[in-house]
Design a protein around this motif. Structure first.
Motif, mmCIF file in Angstrom:
data_model
loop_
_atom_site.group_PDB
_atom_site.id
_atom_site.type_symbol
_atom_site.label_atom_id
_atom_site.label_comp_id
_atom_site.label_asym_id
_atom_site.label_seq_id
_atom_site.Cartn_x
_atom_site.Cartn_y
_atom_site.Cartn_z
ATOM 1 N N SER A 66 0.804 -1.223 0.000
ATOM 2 C CA SER A 66 0.000 0.000 0.000
ATOM 3 C C SER A 66 0.834 1.270 0.000
ATOM 4 O O SER A 66 0.369 2.327 -0.423
ATOM 5 C CB SER A 66 -0.948 0.014 1.209
ATOM 6 O OG SER A 66 -0.221 0.078 2.409
ATOM 7 N N LEU A 67 2.080 1.182 0.464
ATOM 8 C CA LEU A 67 2.954 2.349 0.427
ATOM 9 C C LEU A 67 3.304 2.736 -1.006
ATOM 10 O O LEU A 67 3.712 3.865 -1.275
ATOM 11 C CB LEU A 67 4.238 2.074 1.223
ATOM 12 C CG LEU A 67 4.039 1.960 2.734
ATOM 13 C CD1 LEU A 67 5.263 1.373 3.385
ATOM 14 C CD2 LEU A 67 3.700 3.322 3.327
ATOM 15 N N THR A 68 3.142 1.796 -1.925
ATOM 16 C CA THR A 68 3.386 2.039 -3.343
ATOM 17 C C THR A 68 2.085 2.179 -4.118
ATOM 18 O O THR A 68 1.957 3.027 -5.005
ATOM 19 C CB THR A 68 4.234 0.897 -3.939
ATOM 20 O OG1 THR A 68 5.539 0.927 -3.344
ATOM 21 C CG2 THR A 68 4.381 1.034 -5.451
ATOM 22 N N ALA A 69 1.092 1.372 -3.765
ATOM 23 C CA ALA A 69 -0.195 1.405 -4.472
ATOM 24 C C ALA A 69 -1.031 2.614 -4.075
ATOM 25 O O ALA A 69 -1.810 3.126 -4.874
ATOM 26 C CB ALA A 69 -0.970 0.121 -4.202
ATOM 27 N N GLY A 70 -0.886 3.043 -2.817
ATOM 28 C CA GLY A 70 -1.705 4.135 -2.307
ATOM 29 C C GLY A 70 -2.888 3.603 -1.534
ATOM 30 O O GLY A 70 -3.992 3.505 -2.069
ATOM 31 N N GLY A 71 -2.662 3.196 -0.287
ATOM 32 C CA GLY A 71 -3.743 2.664 0.534
ATOM 33 C C GLY A 71 -4.130 1.257 0.140
ATOM 34 O O GLY A 71 -3.389 0.547 -0.523
ATOM 35 N N GLY A 72 -5.339 0.828 0.537
ATOM 36 C CA GLY A 72 -5.800 -0.537 0.263
ATOM 37 C C GLY A 72 -6.340 -0.671 -1.135
ATOM 38 O O GLY A 72 -7.522 -0.944 -1.326
#
Length: 262
Positions: A66-72
């Motif tokens: 999520s630190l790369t995808a942006g949240g869940g």
């Protein structure tokens, strides 16, 4: 994949300001000090994404949680305000794909990622969900290697994970093992979280959930990693471990260093 090539050193300056939320359940000796917008704690941040790539920059793939995808969410949903690449791309950095999902472990990422054509730099930032689920780095190591082999980038940046307040000692142990492994490879290790660590925890106010930075933090994280990408992608010079430190290297930057999880 366990190469004994002495690791390269990327110099990351301490300019990264306090990150404050987001992981779900030129010529250089390898890189020059990062130039990061240093907003004071609590200062307003202008969240203006860098313009999209023009096809002539360093081609970058990203893999993580999520630190790369942006949240869940899935990275394939598109870049968001809480996706660091939103602020790293453009003007010399071209985002070309990758894979990330909130809550995913390194093993899950290795199973899902696909090759990406003509990649200059892979930025791999993962591990928090391994800590969350009790997976040691020694178990996850093969998955890191699989991701790197699958993507096939010319250069690899392995980023540290941020503090994990739910189990600080486990996160710190995973982090140490991750950095030691990178030091046995020719990859680059970067810890963009140094200024938000207080021992093994987050600096007070740097995270609202003990796992993620705020949106303003993602912006600063993206601009910090952008400098690492430009340095590693544009000037792949190698500093061998037996050559000693680069003049001007900041204290505390380890060989193989130029870090997140969840």
């Amino acid at each position: 994949m366990d190469r004994a090539t002495p690791a390269r050193v990327a110099l990351v300056g301490a300019a990264l300001a306090l990150l404050t939320t987001g992981c779900s359940a030129g010529a250089v000796t390898t890189a020059s000090p990062a130039r990061v917008s240093a907003a004071a704690p609590g200062a307003a941040s202008t969240l203006v994404p860098v313009a999209a790539g023009d096809g002539h920059g360093v081609r970058v793939a990203i893999v993580g949680d999520s630190l790369t995808a942006g949240g869940g969410r899935l990275l394939s949903d598109g870049l968001a305000a809480d996706t660091w690449m939103t602020y790293a791309q453009g003007d010399g950095v071209e985002y070309v794909g990758g894979w990330a999902r909130g809550g995913s472990t390194v093993e899950q990422q290795a199973a899902a990622v696909q090759p990406v054509a003509d990649v200059d730099v892979l930025v791999l930032m993962s591990g928090t969900n391994d800590v969350r689920t009790g997976v040691s780095f020694s178990t996850a190591r093969a998955s890191y290697e699989s991701i790197i082999d699958t993507v096939g980038a010319r250069e690899v940046v392995v980023a540290a994970i941020p503090p994990y307040d739910r189990d600080p000692s486990a996160a710190a142990r995973y982090e140490r093992d991750l950095e030691r492994w990178v030091a046995t490879t020719d990859h680059v290790f970067v810890d963009p979280w140094r200024t938000v660590r207080s021992g093994e925890a987050w600096v007070p106010g740097a995270s609202v959930d003990g796992i993620h930075p705020t949106t303003a933090g993602y912006e600063r994280l993206g601009r910090s990693l952008r400098e690492t990408i430009l340095d590693v992608g544009a000037a792949p010079e190698v500093l061998r471990a037996d050559e000693g430190p680069v003049e001007g290297t900041p204290d505390g930057v380890a060989p193989g260093s130029v870090d997140g999880g969840s």
